[in-house]
Design a protein around this motif. Structure first.
Motif, PDB file in Angstrom:
ATOM      1  N   GLY A 164       9.477  15.358  -7.747  1.00 35.41           N
ATOM      2  CA  GLY A 164       9.170  14.420  -6.682  1.00 35.41           C
ATOM      3  C   GLY A 164       8.769  13.043  -7.164  1.00 35.41           C
ATOM      4  O   GLY A 164       8.825  12.066  -6.402  1.00 35.41           O
ATOM      5  N   ASP A 165       8.346  12.930  -8.435  1.00 34.28           N
ATOM      6  CA  ASP A 165       7.867  11.655  -8.968  1.00 34.28           C
ATOM      7  C   ASP A 165       8.850  10.965  -9.900  1.00 34.28           C
ATOM      8  O   ASP A 165       8.863   9.737  -9.995  1.00 34.28           O
ATOM      9  CB  ASP A 165       6.559  11.884  -9.729  1.00 34.28           C
ATOM     10  CG  ASP A 165       5.433  12.326  -8.815  1.00 34.28           C
ATOM     11  OD1 ASP A 165       4.890  11.468  -8.099  1.00 34.28           O
ATOM     12  OD2 ASP A 165       5.128  13.531  -8.796  1.00 34.28           O
TER      13      ASP A 165
ATOM     14  N   GLU B 244      16.607   6.680   1.727  1.00 35.70           N
ATOM     15  CA  GLU B 244      15.974   5.560   1.035  1.00 35.70           C
ATOM     16  C   GLU B 244      16.453   5.455  -0.406  1.00 35.70           C
ATOM     17  O   GLU B 244      16.699   4.361  -0.910  1.00 35.70           O
ATOM     18  CB  GLU B 244      14.452   5.713   1.045  1.00 35.70           C
ATOM     19  CG  GLU B 244      13.758   4.513   0.423  1.00 35.70           C
ATOM     20  CD  GLU B 244      12.239   4.677   0.369  1.00 35.70           C
ATOM     21  OE1 GLU B 244      11.555   3.668   0.128  1.00 35.70           O
ATOM     22  OE2 GLU B 244      11.753   5.804   0.545  1.00 35.70           O
ATOM     23  N   ALA B 245      16.594   6.581  -1.086  1.00 38.35           N
ATOM     24  CA  ALA B 245      17.053   6.629  -2.477  1.00 38.35           C
ATOM     25  C   ALA B 245      16.275   5.649  -3.353  1.00 38.35           C
ATOM     26  O   ALA B 245      16.845   4.853  -4.094  1.00 38.35           O
ATOM     27  CB  ALA B 245      18.558   6.345  -2.550  1.00 38.35           C
ATOM     28  N   TYR B 246      14.940   5.731  -3.278  1.00 40.50           N
ATOM     29  CA  TYR B 246      14.096   4.803  -4.033  1.00 40.50           C
ATOM     30  C   TYR B 246      14.153   5.111  -5.527  1.00 40.50           C
ATOM     31  O   TYR B 246      14.074   6.267  -5.947  1.00 40.50           O
ATOM     32  CB  TYR B 246      12.637   4.886  -3.557  1.00 40.50           C
ATOM     33  CG  TYR B 246      11.719   4.020  -4.386  1.00 40.50           C
ATOM     34  CD1 TYR B 246      11.651   2.647  -4.157  1.00 40.50           C
ATOM     35  CD2 TYR B 246      10.948   4.569  -5.412  1.00 40.50           C
ATOM     36  CE1 TYR B 246      10.837   1.837  -4.934  1.00 40.50           C
ATOM     37  CE2 TYR B 246      10.127   3.762  -6.190  1.00 40.50           C
ATOM     38  CZ  TYR B 246      10.073   2.394  -5.947  1.00 40.50           C
ATOM     39  OH  TYR B 246       9.277   1.595  -6.715  1.00 40.50           O
ATOM     40  N   LEU B 247      14.260   4.052  -6.333  1.00 34.27           N
ATOM     41  CA  LEU B 247      14.210   4.164  -7.787  1.00 34.27           C
ATOM     42  C   LEU B 247      13.345   3.040  -8.333  1.00 34.27           C
ATOM     43  O   LEU B 247      13.627   1.857  -8.106  1.00 34.27           O
ATOM     44  CB  LEU B 247      15.610   4.068  -8.411  1.00 34.27           C
ATOM     45  CG  LEU B 247      16.587   5.210  -8.139  1.00 34.27           C
ATOM     46  CD1 LEU B 247      17.955   4.864  -8.693  1.00 34.27           C
ATOM     47  CD2 LEU B 247      16.087   6.507  -8.753  1.00 34.27           C
ATOM     48  N   GLY B 248      12.278   3.406  -9.050  1.00 35.35           N
ATOM     49  CA  GLY B 248      11.458   2.418  -9.730  1.00 35.35           C
ATOM     50  C   GLY B 248      11.940   2.254 -11.164  1.00 35.35           C
ATOM     51  O   GLY B 248      12.062   3.235 -11.903  1.00 35.35           O
TER      52      GLY B 248
ATOM     53  N   ARG C  92      10.543   8.085  -8.625  1.00 34.32           N
ATOM     54  CA  ARG C  92      11.155   8.405  -7.326  1.00 34.32           C
ATOM     55  C   ARG C  92      10.235   8.053  -6.162  1.00 34.32           C
ATOM     56  O   ARG C  92      10.646   8.079  -5.014  1.00 34.32           O
ATOM     57  CB  ARG C  92      11.495   9.899  -7.269  1.00 34.32           C
ATOM     58  CG  ARG C  92      12.604  10.307  -8.198  1.00 34.32           C
ATOM     59  CD  ARG C  92      13.977   9.851  -7.701  1.00 34.32           C
ATOM     60  NE  ARG C  92      14.423  10.646  -6.585  1.00 34.32           N
ATOM     61  CZ  ARG C  92      14.617  10.206  -5.360  1.00 34.32           C
ATOM     62  NH1 ARG C  92      14.387   8.931  -5.067  1.00 34.32           N
ATOM     63  NH2 ARG C  92      15.026  11.007  -4.390  1.00 34.32           N
ATOM     64  N   ARG C  93       8.962   7.756  -6.472  1.00 40.72           N
ATOM     65  CA  ARG C  93       8.012   7.356  -5.431  1.00 40.72           C
ATOM     66  C   ARG C  93       7.271   6.108  -5.889  1.00 40.72           C
ATOM     67  O   ARG C  93       6.951   5.963  -7.061  1.00 40.72           O
ATOM     68  CB  ARG C  93       6.987   8.465  -5.170  1.00 40.72           C
ATOM     69  CG  ARG C  93       7.553   9.766  -4.627  1.00 40.72           C
ATOM     70  CD  ARG C  93       6.432  10.724  -4.207  1.00 40.72           C
ATOM     71  NE  ARG C  93       5.427  10.896  -5.261  1.00 40.72           N
ATOM     72  CZ  ARG C  93       4.122  10.647  -5.108  1.00 40.72           C
ATOM     73  NH1 ARG C  93       3.662  10.187  -3.958  1.00 40.72           N
ATOM     74  NH2 ARG C  93       3.277  10.845  -6.114  1.00 40.72           N
ATOM     75  N   ARG C  94       6.992   5.222  -4.947  1.00 40.51           N
ATOM     76  CA  ARG C  94       6.247   4.012  -5.282  1.00 40.51           C
ATOM     77  C   ARG C  94       4.862   4.343  -5.817  1.00 40.51           C
ATOM     78  O   ARG C  94       4.327   3.618  -6.665  1.00 40.51           O
ATOM     79  CB  ARG C  94       6.138   3.113  -4.044  1.00 40.51           C
ATOM     80  CG  ARG C  94       7.478   2.491  -3.625  1.00 40.51           C
ATOM     81  CD  ARG C  94       7.356   1.677  -2.350  1.00 40.51           C
ATOM     82  NE  ARG C  94       8.623   1.031  -2.009  1.00 40.51           N
ATOM     83  CZ  ARG C  94       9.620   1.629  -1.389  1.00 40.51           C
ATOM     84  NH1 ARG C  94       9.506   2.912  -1.034  1.00 40.51           N
ATOM     85  NH2 ARG C  94      10.735   0.977  -1.115  1.00 40.51           N
ATOM     86  N   GLU C  95       4.294   5.439  -5.327  1.00 41.72           N
ATOM     87  CA  GLU C  95       2.947   5.823  -5.756  1.00 41.72           C
ATOM     88  C   GLU C  95       2.892   6.183  -7.246  1.00 41.72           C
ATOM     89  O   GLU C  95       1.810   6.177  -7.846  1.00 41.72           O
ATOM     90  CB  GLU C  95       2.441   6.996  -4.919  1.00 41.72           C
ATOM     91  CG  GLU C  95       2.204   6.681  -3.447  1.00 41.72           C
ATOM     92  CD  GLU C  95       3.488   6.622  -2.627  1.00 41.72           C
ATOM     93  OE1 GLU C  95       3.422   6.234  -1.446  1.00 41.72           O
ATOM     94  OE2 GLU C  95       4.565   6.965  -3.176  1.00 41.72           O
ATOM     95  N   ALA C  96       4.055   6.508  -7.828  1.00 41.86           N
ATOM     96  CA  ALA C  96       4.077   6.874  -9.252  1.00 41.86           C
ATOM     97  C   ALA C  96       4.201   5.659 -10.166  1.00 41.86           C
ATOM     98  O   ALA C  96       4.038   5.780 -11.385  1.00 41.86           O
ATOM     99  CB  ALA C  96       5.235   7.838  -9.511  1.00 41.86           C
TER     100      ALA C  96
ATOM    101  N   PRO D 229       3.023  11.156 -14.241  1.00 42.14           N
ATOM    102  CA  PRO D 229       2.202  10.302 -13.360  1.00 42.14           C
ATOM    103  C   PRO D 229       1.357  11.079 -12.348  1.00 42.14           C
ATOM    104  O   PRO D 229       0.327  10.567 -11.898  1.00 42.14           O
ATOM    105  CB  PRO D 229       3.245   9.432 -12.648  1.00 42.14           C
ATOM    106  CG  PRO D 229       4.518  10.205 -12.733  1.00 42.14           C
ATOM    107  CD  PRO D 229       4.468  10.923 -14.036  1.00 42.14           C
ATOM    108  N   ALA D 230       1.775  12.291 -12.007  1.00 42.12           N
ATOM    109  CA  ALA D 230       1.017  13.059 -11.014  1.00 42.12           C
ATOM    110  C   ALA D 230      -0.035  13.948 -11.649  1.00 42.12           C
ATOM    111  O   ALA D 230      -1.179  14.017 -11.186  1.00 42.12           O
ATOM    112  CB  ALA D 230       1.973  13.899 -10.163  1.00 42.12           C
TER     113      ALA D 230
END
Length: 703
Positions: A24-25, A63-67, A84-88, A260-261
């Motif tokens: 998830g991260d 959304e397919a978010y990628l940092g 994969r998450r902004r929080e990470a 990160p988690a």
């Protein structure tokens, strides 16, 4: 009929085996060489970020978010991590910025000699011309490793203290970042930025070695420039003087960080590609020795590098395999809609070293095409008397189903008719795709001349780009009719866009004498050509031809000159053009080398087969005025070769097409453009006689 682009399974967004880990991260991929981390231009779709997002959307992630926290050079393969998450992001960013992420690379070098098996490289990097970097050695000589060790230990202690401080307050974190930026400015002011890399010898065979590299800093081209600075440039790195190799032999083998988690230690590894072991062994590998499966795999890997073309949606013809540039010497594979065309070079009867015909055809057929056609191309053009002979170009597919006798393919959305079973050529030269796109961009409002036009593909591009008028010249009646068909398919006005059956040399001389001028001239002759009255060789005659072409350029005009003669180096080609411009009295204000399409990679260590130059001219010089023949005086232009091919003014004979020029009313009057009568007559002759074999014997190199 326009067949769809077949073999879609060759061009997935992401191959499943590329994904090394995902939760998830994080998502971690094994990036292949030749794929950029992110697009260098906004319109590109063949970078890892764009493709990975498309893959995620295809799985249902809207959304397919990628940092993005890490980058690899386009030609470097290996481990690449995204959040994969902004929080990470914050936890990952702290580790990369604090240099606590451990990165391990593997590089192949030669000339390792008696160097110590371990060491530390310390340099300051400064920009160099051509997008490269330059490494300046830190002072200290032989003591640098010991000093580096002490400094590195101190730096790690400082890093740990900094991390504790970062955790105490966000305000201190922001202050530290400001200080880091200030320190970066100070570093650059002090002759470059500091780069530190540790190395360890992994394996050595003779003069060749594999090194493990652990960069302590992350600078542009750090590993490549530092190794080059100590005399060990990475194999396959021409930018820094590396020895020849099939690719840049630099691989990101491992990435270690805290998740990160959970905060737990995480390690992501990628297997070192087989190309490294093959290069280390230094054995001349036969790419065909391991059978059909190995050749098919090489073809699929080559096809992967064409993702950006195939998935753009507007092109259904491209090169899948380009010889040694894709690891399969003497073989090319072209895709036309749902069919493939395999060309075997040096495949004449009794010629040694030719690729195994059946093996290559079987491998190509396993890619999934409806049918596979064969073109056998001997090393010596003199062997080919008739390019339509079955031994060179079988009319029917050698594997699978026949294609329609004639069908349409798309290139950047433009339609072109092709015939896969009609001789060695198919109707379009795929290596000119990007040059045709450039002509389309330059043609708006221009008068365009297309010489040695073949089936008129450059003219189609010019008309689509808004050319106000054009003349298309080729000596072959068969391809002239084909060119008219291609132009008719896009609705070109035959009065404004004239196709002429003529020998280019005398036609150009007559055009220059009559004062005809063009804003854009395309000059792409075959390497060799023979007509009933003349012979042409690019090696000896290109300069004279180019000078004639320069004479018909209008002030401010452009000449696109190309050759695929392998005996003409790029520097020599440019020299020919400069000399031709001087002979014609043209002032060249810019001469620009044009890159090849990505589906035509050069053989490692060799120059590209196609040389393309765009020359822009200014106002005519005094020499041009003096050299230009006077229409009233009836004087002929220089070049004895052209003189021989052109009727003598003294004999009272008209120059080629002079009568048509005189009779054709001006376009300004609204009447047919020059040469319309000649073009109409030629079309009528072609209709009466039907498609004819080319009137010249041509050889266009490795196309």
């Amino acid at each position: 009929m326009t067949p769809r682009l077949s073999l879609s399974e060759l061009f997935p967004d992401i191959h499943p085996e590329w994904i090394l880990a995902e939760d998830g991260d994080l998502i971690v991929v094994d990036k292949p060489a030749g794929l950029s981390t992110h697009a260098p231009e906004a319109e590109r779709i063949d970078d890892m970020v764009t493709r990975l997002r498309a893959f995620l959307r295809g799985r249902g992630d809207a959304e397919a978010y990628l940092g993005i926290h890490q980058r690899l050079d386009r030609d470097t393969s290996g481990v690449l991590l995204f959040t994969r998450r902004r929080e990470a992001n914050a936890a990952i960013a702290r580790q990369f910025e604090g240099r606590t992420v451990q990165k391990t690379y593997v590089a192949a070098v030669s000339g390792f000699g008696d160097r110590p098996p371990r060491g530390t490289l310390r340099h300051r990097l400064v920009p160099a011309p051509g997008g490269a970097m330059r490494a300046l050695a830190e002072t200290g000589g032989a003591r640098e490793d010991r000093a580096a060790g002490r400094e590195d230990r101190a730096a790690r202690r400082e890093d740990r203290a900094a991390r504790r401080e970062d955790r105490t307050a966000g305000r201190e974190d922001r202050t530290a970042k400001r200080e880091d930026r200030a320190a970066g400015r100070e570093d650059r002011a002090a002759s470059g930025v500091l780069a530190i890399t540790r190395y360890r010898l992994l394996e050595r065979r003779g003069d060749r070695a594999l090194l493990e590299l652990q960069p302590e800093t992350g600078r542009t081209h750090q590993l490549r420039v530092q190794l080059a600075a100590i005399g060990l440039p990475i194999a396959g790195d021409p930018l820094y003087g590396g020895p020849e190799a099939p690719r840049l032999l630099l691989h990101a083998a491992e990435l270690r960080l805290d998740h990160p988690a959970t905060g737990a230690a995480a390690s992501f590894r990628s297997q070192v590609p087989a190309a490294f072991e093959a290069w280390l062994a230094a054995a001349p590998a036969d790419p065909y020795a391991d059978g059909v499966a190995a050749v098919e795999r090489a073809m699929r890997e080559a096809a992967e590098r064409r993702y950006g073309i195939a998935r753009a949606g507007d092109t259904t013809a491209l090169r899948l395999v380009h010889g040694a540039g894709d690891g399969l010497p003497s073989v090319s594979v072209d895709l036309y809609g749902e069919h493939l065309v395999v060309s075997l070079f040096g495949a004449g009867e009794g010629e040694p070293g030719a690729p195994p015909r059946d093996l290559v055809l079987d491998a190509a057929h396993r890619l999934g095409a409806k049918g596979v056609y064969l073109k056998a191309r001997p090393k010596h053009a003199s062997v080919i008397v008739d390019a339509r002979r079955e031994e060179f170009a079988p009319r029917h597919a050698s594997r699978g189903e026949d294609a329609p006798e004639e069908f349409t393919v798309l290139e950047h959305g433009l339609p072109f008719k092709v015939r896969l079973g009609d001789g060695l050529s198919t109707g379009i030269f795929l290596d000119q795709r990007e040059n045709r796109r450039r002509v389309r961009e330059l043609a708006r409002g221009a008068r365009v001349l297309n010489l040695f036009a073949y089936t008129g593909a450059f003219t189609v591009a010019a008309v689509a780009g808004g050319a106000r008028e054009s003349v298309t010249v080729d000596v072959s009646r068969g391809v002239v009719a084909w060119a008219r068909d291609n132009l008719a398919a896009i609705g070109a006005d035959p009065a404004a866009h004239v196709v002429v059956e003529a020998d280019v040399f005398p036609w150009l001389k007559a055009a220059a004498q009559s004062g005809r001028r063009f804003d854009l001239v395309v000059l792409d002759p075959p390497s060799f050509a023979t007509t009933k009255k003349s012979r042409f060789s690019a090696a000896s005659d290109f300069g004279a031809l180019a000078a004639l072409a320069f004479r018909v350029l209008a002030p401010g005009g452009r000449l696109l000159a190309c050759t695929n003669h392998r005996g003409i180096a790029r520097a020599r080609f440019r020299r020919h053009l400069h000399e031709a411009a001087r002979e014609a009295g043209c002032d060249v204000v810019q001469m620009k080398d044009l890159p090849d399409p990505v589906d035509f990679p050069s053989e490692p260590g060799a120059e590209s087969h196609l040389k393309s130059v765009l020359a822009s001219v200014g106002a005519p010089s005094a020499r041009a005025e003096k050299a230009a023949p006077s229409a009233k005086a009836g004087k002929a232009a220089p070049f004895a070769r052209a003189e021989k091919a052109t009727p003598s003014a003294k004999a009272g004979k008209a120059a080629p097409f002079a009568r048509a020029e005189k009779a054709a009313p001006s376009a300004k009057t609204g009447k047919p453009a020059p040469f319309a009568r000649a073009a109409k007559a030629a079309a009528a002759r072609g209709a009466r006689r039907g498609p004819a074999a080319p009137a010249r014997t041509t050889r266009r190199g490795a196309r």
